[in-house]
Design a protein around this motif. Sequence first.
Motif, short mmCIF file in Angstrom:
data_model
loop_
_atom_site.label_atom_id
_atom_site.label_comp_id
_atom_site.label_asym_id
_atom_site.label_seq_id
_atom_site.Cartn_x
_atom_site.Cartn_y
_atom_site.Cartn_z
N HIS A 379 0.78 -65.73 -36.25
CA HIS A 379 1.49 -66.83 -35.61
C HIS A 379 1.82 -66.50 -34.16
N LEU A 380 1.42 -67.38 -33.28
CA LEU A 380 1.88 -67.34 -31.89
C LEU A 380 3.01 -68.33 -31.69
N PRO A 462 0.14 -61.12 -28.04
CA PRO A 462 -1.21 -61.66 -28.18
C PRO A 462 -1.24 -63.17 -27.97
N GLY A 463 -2.13 -63.60 -27.10
CA GLY A 463 -2.28 -65.03 -26.84
C GLY A 463 -1.40 -65.57 -25.75
N THR A 570 -12.82 -64.00 -24.29
CA THR A 570 -11.39 -63.83 -24.55
C THR A 570 -10.62 -64.99 -23.94
N ALA A 571 -9.41 -65.19 -24.45
CA ALA A 571 -8.56 -66.29 -23.98
C ALA A 571 -7.11 -65.89 -24.14
N THR A 610 -3.38 -66.60 -33.48
CA THR A 610 -4.18 -65.76 -32.59
C THR A 610 -5.44 -65.24 -33.26
N HIS A 611 -5.99 -66.02 -34.17
CA HIS A 611 -7.30 -65.73 -34.74
C HIS A 611 -7.91 -67.04 -35.21
N ALA A 612 -9.17 -66.98 -35.62
CA ALA A 612 -9.84 -68.17 -36.15
C ALA A 612 -9.51 -68.27 -37.63
#
Length: 850
Positions: A379-380, A462-463, A570-571, A610-612
């Motif tokens: 979770h972001l 992250p993100g 990356t993003a 922060t992942h697919a």
Amino acid sequence: MLGVALVGMPGAALAEGRPSLVNTRIPTPFGANGHSSTVDGRIFVGNIREDQATTTTTWIARVFRPEAVTYDASGKPSFAAAFSAGKTVDVHNGENALAFCFTNPAQPYALSSGVAVYQPYLFDSQMFKGDNIFRRRTTDLRVSQPFTTAAEIASFATGPLETLFTVTGATIRGIEPTMTSDGRLLIYQGAPANNGDIDRIMYAYNPTPCAATGWSNPRPLSMMFNDPDAGVKRYPLAWKRLKAATGEDFGDTASGALVRGAYAWVDHEGRNLVYIAVTYTDGARREAVSLVGADTNWTAYHIDGALNTDRMDIAHLFYSGPMWNFEQERLPSQSFPPGQSNAAHYLPVTKTHDVLALFGSNTGDYNEVDLGELMDPFHLLFLPMNELVTRAGAYDLTRTPDLSGHFFTGTLVGSASISPGNAVTRSTPDSLWQPHGKGKALVVPGGGALAVNLVDPAGTVPGVGAFVRGLSVEFAVRPDADIQQGCTTGNPYRYVLQKSGGLDIIHEASNQLQFSLVINGQRVRLGGSPVLPVGQWSHVAYTWDGTTGVFNEYLNGVPTNRTLPVAPGTARLGTGTLYIGAGANLDTQRCPVNGEGSFRGAIDEVRIFTHARSNRSICLTAHGANCREEAIQHSPSAGQFVMSAQAPACNGTQALNSGACLSAMHRACAQRGAGDALANTTNTWDTIQQLVSNRPPISLAGVPVSSTSTDLTVACAPIQHESVAVTFEELARIHAGCTDERGVTSTHCAAAAHRFCNLQGWTTGQVFEVTSRPWVGCFNSGLQTDVEKSVLGPVSNLGDYTAPGSRLEVSQWCRTKGYGAGVVQEIPAATKAHVHCFQPAVTAAWKYLP
């Protein structure tokens, strides 16, 4: 491959659909004031009358009969016949709320001549006729024709009162008791001074279950984490400091900012506490049913959904739940009575990993609360779009909480508001199987937004400050029916979501969505989505796998299968303000001719990861979407088969003895293993049977075979298996050392899983996942033998079979015997390990890091 195999397979129809009930409040015939339910969930006792003049309280005992629960065509349960008429008893000592306490919760009743005899203690609080003190009394409850649709209370009797005393000889003063199933932890509404004041959540502990004396001196709930008593530390509620929704700590001293609340209910293992947080119109705390504990990351969570009805419309008091006792997936050996199946009469209905079934007595209702959605390490951002409850226990209607653990609290700007009621999130037409939101929602009539300040001073989130190689965005959206009315010129597109330099989602004049993400510094646009209906809810999700560059777009949990750009890299969103419902300029034009306008409608349940995410995960969170069959046929992208993309902490060989790697191996096996297993014709039919059952689809455990600095080779357990959730309470009864997730990779938990699976008729068991409880995979091994530790290898010879090197040595030893992998199940002697070797469904190498 998976989708092809499912098409046309005989008998491959999916199990009966089960709707999400988190947005559905269901009436029940059980009504009372303070109530309690037995540890098996079969008897409810509540207060139905109080006479202060004669200090008489009438308690009613009613049998809850899950055998009599029925389900309509949509899967919605009815409780019309589920509660017996019951019997009453009058007590005369100022009684109010009550709690059951069982000295042996594993055996809550005894059978005698066909009657179920329950003899727990009843703890209660004196509410009038003197000080509000806690007492206990023996109780004898007898149920005729138990465990049938005709079950009824045959008799209800209570014994003499005994006052509770602390180790210092003081009484415990407070109201509204609740207790863990082990009878040792008492939680209630009181005050640090123990002087009869209330409005704070307090606790006391006793090493002797259900005792009258020897209770610890009362302490505030938020001081459990610094209690020096090791007995208190066994409860997950005590493992970390409690926080308010905005990230502020609750007090660690009796004079600090304590948890203010009322009407508490603690779950059986002391993981989480349900309580009422906000003052109602009558001046008492009867608004904002909340949850705090291990499964909320020790953060106060104002529950969004049907449980919290329209703001300030009714008083919410007592709730309690049967925990997992009526779960459909529960094995008959775990049920009360042992051997009874819950297949046709199950609660909860909502089919995700961890859903609390909660009965309200004063409200006469049944509700479900999904814990699983709160526990995602990727979770972001998670914005439920309901009211924020402050640390002091009041509504802040200008903000909504972030449940991700980052505390990126959203602030309302312009004309935006949080809906005062839940009607806005109902589906159109009102059906459990039409897409809908959940609870309250963000309402934006144009010129308003929710602003979220993304901060990351260290550049490590992250993100946000740190780049990621995967991202997913999900939300529910309902454009106003007249959103395009009169907009006939120009290009009147509107922002649904915008983060400058990161991503944006635009609602086009054509009622399509346009998703854009900045990858490697370049904005990648996906083009127009399918047309969204106006005046109706849709669930929308986008995933991006930065390893392969693959995008996926989902509408109501189903892939749209559009041809999308491919953009590896990356993003990150970057720091600054993320706007939901408009862009930064809050354009108020009804028809923004030049675009960049504000959205008009409702938005709910905004989540960024922060992942697919997999299609199955997206389907499970798409409320009302009938998407399961398509979801399990959609192949994940290759970048998802990375250990750290399944669990962030599984990032190298050193983590192989962690719960993170247990989870990562299982998830990779469950997603990839199913498809790979179908490639083997000997596995095809067994795989199909697993996929279409009511069990979680292909819940394969994973076992490490070999590891390098970059790659992990995993053996997925056999297709023929049984995967089921248990509780640590159940496992600890089988092996005392397996008490909680802190020891999930220990030899104690290996032995407990082994013995649990033996009881189900399987040779081998392994905990493969921990959510709010452990999940055990049972399967059959071809070789079970005791092996000298020196034979297994040098790491095993040191005696720690949980060490990463030992786990790999065990699998390698099994490979020398002609098997694919192996696990240690027991420690029969100081120099030996009991090893089980098995043939995997599939063995594959996956990277630790993208």
